[in-house]
Scaffold this active site. Structure first.
Site, PDB file in Angstrom:
ATOM      1  N   ASP A   9       0.990  -1.227   0.028  1.00 30.34           N
ATOM      2  CA  ASP A   9      -0.131  -0.081  -0.082  1.00 30.34           C
ATOM      3  C   ASP A   9       0.810   1.231   0.030  1.00 30.34           C
ATOM      4  O   ASP A   9       2.137   1.159   0.261  1.00 30.34           O
ATOM      5  CB  ASP A   9      -0.781   0.369   1.237  1.00 30.34           C
ATOM      6  CG  ASP A   9      -1.568   1.246   1.623  1.00 30.34           C
ATOM      7  OD1 ASP A   9      -2.457   1.696   0.519  1.00 30.34           O
ATOM      8  OD2 ASP A   9      -1.635   1.724   2.632  1.00 30.34           O
ATOM      9  N   LEU A  10       0.514   2.456  -0.318  1.00 34.98           N
ATOM     10  CA  LEU A  10       1.377   3.651  -0.346  1.00 34.98           C
ATOM     11  C   LEU A  10       1.220   4.551   0.770  1.00 34.98           C
ATOM     12  O   LEU A  10       2.045   4.529   1.796  1.00 34.98           O
ATOM     13  CB  LEU A  10       0.923   4.492  -1.848  1.00 34.98           C
ATOM     14  CG  LEU A  10       1.652   5.683  -1.721  1.00 34.98           C
ATOM     15  CD1 LEU A  10       3.164   5.335  -2.213  1.00 34.98           C
ATOM     16  CD2 LEU A  10       0.922   6.804  -2.597  1.00 34.98           C
ATOM     17  N   ASP A  11      -0.086   4.931   1.051  1.00 35.13           N
ATOM     18  CA  ASP A  11      -0.297   5.918   2.038  1.00 35.13           C
ATOM     19  C   ASP A  11      -0.115   5.384   3.533  1.00 35.13           C
ATOM     20  O   ASP A  11      -1.047   4.238   3.817  1.00 35.13           O
ATOM     21  CB  ASP A  11      -1.892   6.418   2.101  1.00 35.13           C
ATOM     22  CG  ASP A  11      -1.742   7.398   0.742  1.00 35.13           C
ATOM     23  OD1 ASP A  11      -0.928   8.162   0.315  1.00 35.13           O
ATOM     24  OD2 ASP A  11      -2.909   7.187  -0.041  1.00 35.13           O
ATOM     25  N   THR A  17       1.520   9.877   4.366  1.00 30.43           N
ATOM     26  CA  THR A  17       0.843  10.658   3.543  1.00 30.43           C
ATOM     27  C   THR A  17      -0.530  10.641   4.435  1.00 30.43           C
ATOM     28  O   THR A  17      -1.332  11.334   4.383  1.00 30.43           O
ATOM     29  CB  THR A  17       0.531  10.513   2.232  1.00 30.43           C
ATOM     30  OG1 THR A  17       0.857   9.304   2.013  1.00 30.43           O
ATOM     31  CG2 THR A  17       1.754  11.349   1.432  1.00 30.43           C
ATOM     32  N   LYS A  45      -9.188   5.060   6.124  1.00 28.62           N
ATOM     33  CA  LYS A  45      -8.004   4.676   5.329  1.00 28.62           C
ATOM     34  C   LYS A  45      -8.050   3.444   4.434  1.00 28.62           C
ATOM     35  O   LYS A  45      -8.779   2.536   4.800  1.00 28.62           O
ATOM     36  CB  LYS A  45      -6.865   3.987   6.766  1.00 28.62           C
ATOM     37  CG  LYS A  45      -6.122   5.270   7.431  1.00 28.62           C
ATOM     38  CD  LYS A  45      -5.268   4.704   8.472  1.00 28.62           C
ATOM     39  CE  LYS A  45      -4.840   5.633   9.309  1.00 28.62           C
ATOM     40  NZ  LYS A  45      -3.794   5.466  10.289  1.00 28.62           N
ATOM     41  N   GLY A  46      -7.524   3.802   3.266  1.00 34.13           N
ATOM     42  CA  GLY A  46      -7.706   2.671   2.206  1.00 34.13           C
ATOM     43  C   GLY A  46      -8.904   2.877   1.404  1.00 34.13           C
ATOM     44  O   GLY A  46      -9.164   2.274   0.563  1.00 34.13           O
ATOM     45  N   ARG A  49     -11.513   8.634  -2.698  1.00 33.34           N
ATOM     46  CA  ARG A  49     -11.749   9.791  -2.391  1.00 33.34           C
ATOM     47  C   ARG A  49     -13.252   9.817  -2.155  1.00 33.34           C
ATOM     48  O   ARG A  49     -13.678  10.698  -1.175  1.00 33.34           O
ATOM     49  CB  ARG A  49     -11.133  10.840  -3.366  1.00 33.34           C
ATOM     50  CG  ARG A  49     -11.010  12.188  -3.064  1.00 33.34           C
ATOM     51  CD  ARG A  49     -10.389  12.874  -4.261  1.00 33.34           C
ATOM     52  NE  ARG A  49      -9.074  12.285  -4.700  1.00 33.34           N
ATOM     53  CZ  ARG A  49      -8.553  12.630  -5.811  1.00 33.34           C
ATOM     54  NH1 ARG A  49      -9.094  13.306  -6.535  1.00 33.34           N
ATOM     55  NH2 ARG A  49      -7.314  12.153  -6.161  1.00 33.34           N
ATOM     56  N   SER A 114      -2.733   0.850  -4.157  1.00 31.90           N
ATOM     57  CA  SER A 114      -3.105   1.737  -3.526  1.00 31.90           C
ATOM     58  C   SER A 114      -4.471   2.240  -3.973  1.00 31.90           C
ATOM     59  O   SER A 114      -4.585   2.114  -5.165  1.00 31.90           O
ATOM     60  CB  SER A 114      -2.120   2.860  -3.700  1.00 31.90           C
ATOM     61  OG  SER A 114      -2.814   3.966  -3.172  1.00 31.90           O
ATOM     62  N   ALA A 115      -5.165   2.700  -3.176  1.00 32.40           N
ATOM     63  CA  ALA A 115      -6.712   3.407  -3.400  1.00 32.40           C
ATOM     64  C   ALA A 115      -6.571   4.898  -3.951  1.00 32.40           C
ATOM     65  O   ALA A 115      -7.373   5.405  -4.610  1.00 32.40           O
ATOM     66  CB  ALA A 115      -7.373   3.243  -2.173  1.00 32.40           C
ATOM     67  N   SER A 116      -5.256   5.300  -3.800  1.00 35.00           N
ATOM     68  CA  SER A 116      -4.892   6.555  -4.245  1.00 35.00           C
ATOM     69  C   SER A 116      -4.834   6.846  -5.704  1.00 35.00           C
ATOM     70  O   SER A 116      -4.214   6.256  -6.474  1.00 35.00           O
ATOM     71  CB  SER A 116      -3.955   7.320  -3.581  1.00 35.00           C
ATOM     72  OG  SER A 116      -3.625   8.639  -4.109  1.00 35.00           O
ATOM     73  N   ARG A 117      -5.463   7.781  -6.074  1.00 38.14           N
ATOM     74  CA  ARG A 117      -5.414   8.495  -7.614  1.00 38.14           C
ATOM     75  C   ARG A 117      -3.990   9.285  -7.830  1.00 38.14           C
ATOM     76  O   ARG A 117      -3.868   9.563  -8.824  1.00 38.14           O
ATOM     77  CB  ARG A 117      -6.533   9.171  -8.035  1.00 38.14           C
ATOM     78  CG  ARG A 117      -8.058   8.456  -8.208  1.00 38.14           C
ATOM     79  CD  ARG A 117      -8.994   9.118  -8.370  1.00 38.14           C
ATOM     80  NE  ARG A 117     -10.306   8.113  -8.407  1.00 38.14           N
ATOM     81  CZ  ARG A 117     -10.592   7.911  -9.657  1.00 38.14           C
ATOM     82  NH1 ARG A 117     -10.243   7.921 -10.791  1.00 38.14           N
ATOM     83  NH2 ARG A 117     -11.910   6.969  -9.487  1.00 38.14           N
ATOM     84  N   ASN A 118      -3.423   9.560  -6.655  1.00 31.81           N
ATOM     85  CA  ASN A 118      -2.053  10.229  -6.694  1.00 31.81           C
ATOM     86  C   ASN A 118      -1.046   9.383  -6.330  1.00 31.81           C
ATOM     87  O   ASN A 118       0.124   9.995  -6.264  1.00 31.81           O
ATOM     88  CB  ASN A 118      -2.189  11.386  -5.368  1.00 31.81           C
ATOM     89  CG  ASN A 118      -3.517  12.366  -5.672  1.00 31.81           C
ATOM     90  OD1 ASN A 118      -3.374  12.952  -6.715  1.00 31.81           O
ATOM     91  ND2 ASN A 118      -4.045  12.445  -4.652  1.00 31.81           N
ATOM     92  N   LYS A 145     -10.932  -1.312  -1.586  1.00 33.62           N
ATOM     93  CA  LYS A 145     -10.664  -2.233  -0.468  1.00 33.62           C
ATOM     94  C   LYS A 145     -11.755  -2.143   0.473  1.00 33.62           C
ATOM     95  O   LYS A 145     -12.413  -0.892   0.537  1.00 33.62           O
ATOM     96  CB  LYS A 145      -9.414  -1.769   0.124  1.00 33.62           C
ATOM     97  CG  LYS A 145      -7.979  -1.757  -0.664  1.00 33.62           C
ATOM     98  CD  LYS A 145      -7.133  -1.025   0.007  1.00 33.62           C
ATOM     99  CE  LYS A 145      -5.987  -0.973  -1.057  1.00 33.62           C
ATOM    100  NZ  LYS A 145      -4.683  -0.270  -0.615  1.00 33.62           N
ATOM    101  N   GLU A 169       0.203  -3.301   4.723  1.00 29.75           N
ATOM    102  CA  GLU A 169      -1.054  -2.301   4.698  1.00 29.75           C
ATOM    103  C   GLU A 169      -1.143  -1.943   6.126  1.00 29.75           C
ATOM    104  O   GLU A 169      -0.528  -2.580   7.134  1.00 29.75           O
ATOM    105  CB  GLU A 169      -2.172  -3.254   4.666  1.00 29.75           C
ATOM    106  CG  GLU A 169      -2.668  -3.057   3.226  1.00 29.75           C
ATOM    107  CD  GLU A 169      -3.381  -1.821   2.942  1.00 29.75           C
ATOM    108  OE1 GLU A 169      -3.420  -0.725   3.753  1.00 29.75           O
ATOM    109  OE2 GLU A 169      -3.816  -1.530   1.935  1.00 29.75           O
ATOM    110  N   ASP A 170      -1.311  -0.597   6.233  1.00 29.73           N
ATOM    111  CA  ASP A 170      -1.907   0.258   7.458  1.00 29.73           C
ATOM    112  C   ASP A 170      -3.164   0.153   7.706  1.00 29.73           C
ATOM    113  O   ASP A 170      -3.548   0.777   8.897  1.00 29.73           O
ATOM    114  CB  ASP A 170      -1.240   1.634   7.425  1.00 29.73           C
ATOM    115  CG  ASP A 170      -1.828   2.576   6.535  1.00 29.73           C
ATOM    116  OD1 ASP A 170      -2.200   2.185   5.298  1.00 29.73           O
ATOM    117  OD2 ASP A 170      -1.926   3.742   7.084  1.00 29.73           O
TER     118      ASP A 170
END
Ligand code: BG6
Ligand code: MG
Length: 222
Positions: A9-11, A17, A45-46, A49, A114-118, A145, A169-170
């Site tokens: 995962d990223l964030d 972040t 989290k996860g 947006r 990651s769920a992030s579009r960034n 997720k 994962e966090d």
């Protein structure tokens, strides 16, 4: 247990972040006359947006049209992007680059889920983009997720079966997604929150990949 791939995962795992997502959502909630704390934030989290915005509006008891929601999501993302604007390679979480080196030396494949579009933007900012053979982010999935799609797509992209993958994962929802995908799990953070993971570590400091595998082998029923 034969590990051939690690999916991150990223964030909150690669880069810190998660605190900026929290701060920008809280600013938005405050503008709507509502507040929420870190306990509620665990549930965001996860989550995508729009999914996060819908949850916050629900908690606040506020109704918005689709158009208004889109505008709110853009506003939150603008605040978030301002916060991460000056991020650089110093901001990758401690121990991450070393772990990626170890995995490469062992020929273990590396992907992002990651769920992030960034996600790609952030990976470039911290100089780790080229380390990920496959990147599955919020632009590439239809089900977020805890659905396993993110991690399944990452494993498919790498050409590795789920039973040979570890997910880092966090988020509770991320751990649920990895379990649903049939993968091993390492939770990064609080053991009470991430109790379903095979192994939980507070961060990547002072622990090697081999030590993570040892704990996993000792605690996981096969
Ligand atoms: C996840 C975060 O990684 O990405 C969530 O845990 C965030 O907090 C989600 O909402 C979507 O991120 P973005 O960057 O597309 O708004
Ligand atoms: Mg996360």
């Amino acid at each position: 247990m034969e590990i051939k791939a690690c999916i991150f995962d990223l964030d909150g795992v690669i880069v810190d972040t998660a605190k900026y997502h929290f701060a920008s959502w809280r600013r938005m909630a405050n503008e709507l006359g509502f507040d929420f704390k870190s306990k509620e934030n665990e549930r965001l989290k996860g989550v995508s947006r729009m999914g996060s915005l819908n949850l916050i509006l629900e908690w606040a008891g506020v109704e918005k049209t689709e158009e208004e929601k889109k505008a709110l999501a853009v506003k939150k993302n603008d605040w978030y992007l301002e916060m991460v604007e000056n991020m650089n390679s110093d901001e990758a979480l401690d121990g991450v680059a070393k772990l990626l080196d170890t995995l490469e030396s062992k020929n273990i494949k590396i992907a992002l889920g990651s769920a992030s579009r960034n996600a790609e933007l952030l990976l470039k900012k911290i100089g780790l983009h080229s380390r990920f053979e496959v990147i599955i982010d919020g632009n590439k999935v239809t089900k977020g997720k805890p659905d396993p799609e993110t991690f399944q797509k990452a494993a498919d992209g790498l050409g590795v079966e789920a039973k040979h993958c570890i997910v880092f994962e966090d988020a509770t929802k991320g751990i649920q997604a990895a379990i649903a995908a049939g993968m091993y799990t390492v939770g990064i953070g609080n053991a009470d929150v991430l109790s379903k993971a095979n192994v939980v570590i507070p961060n990547f400091n002072n622990i090697s990949f081999d030590e993570i595998l040892e704990i996993m082998a000792a605690t996981t029923k096969s």
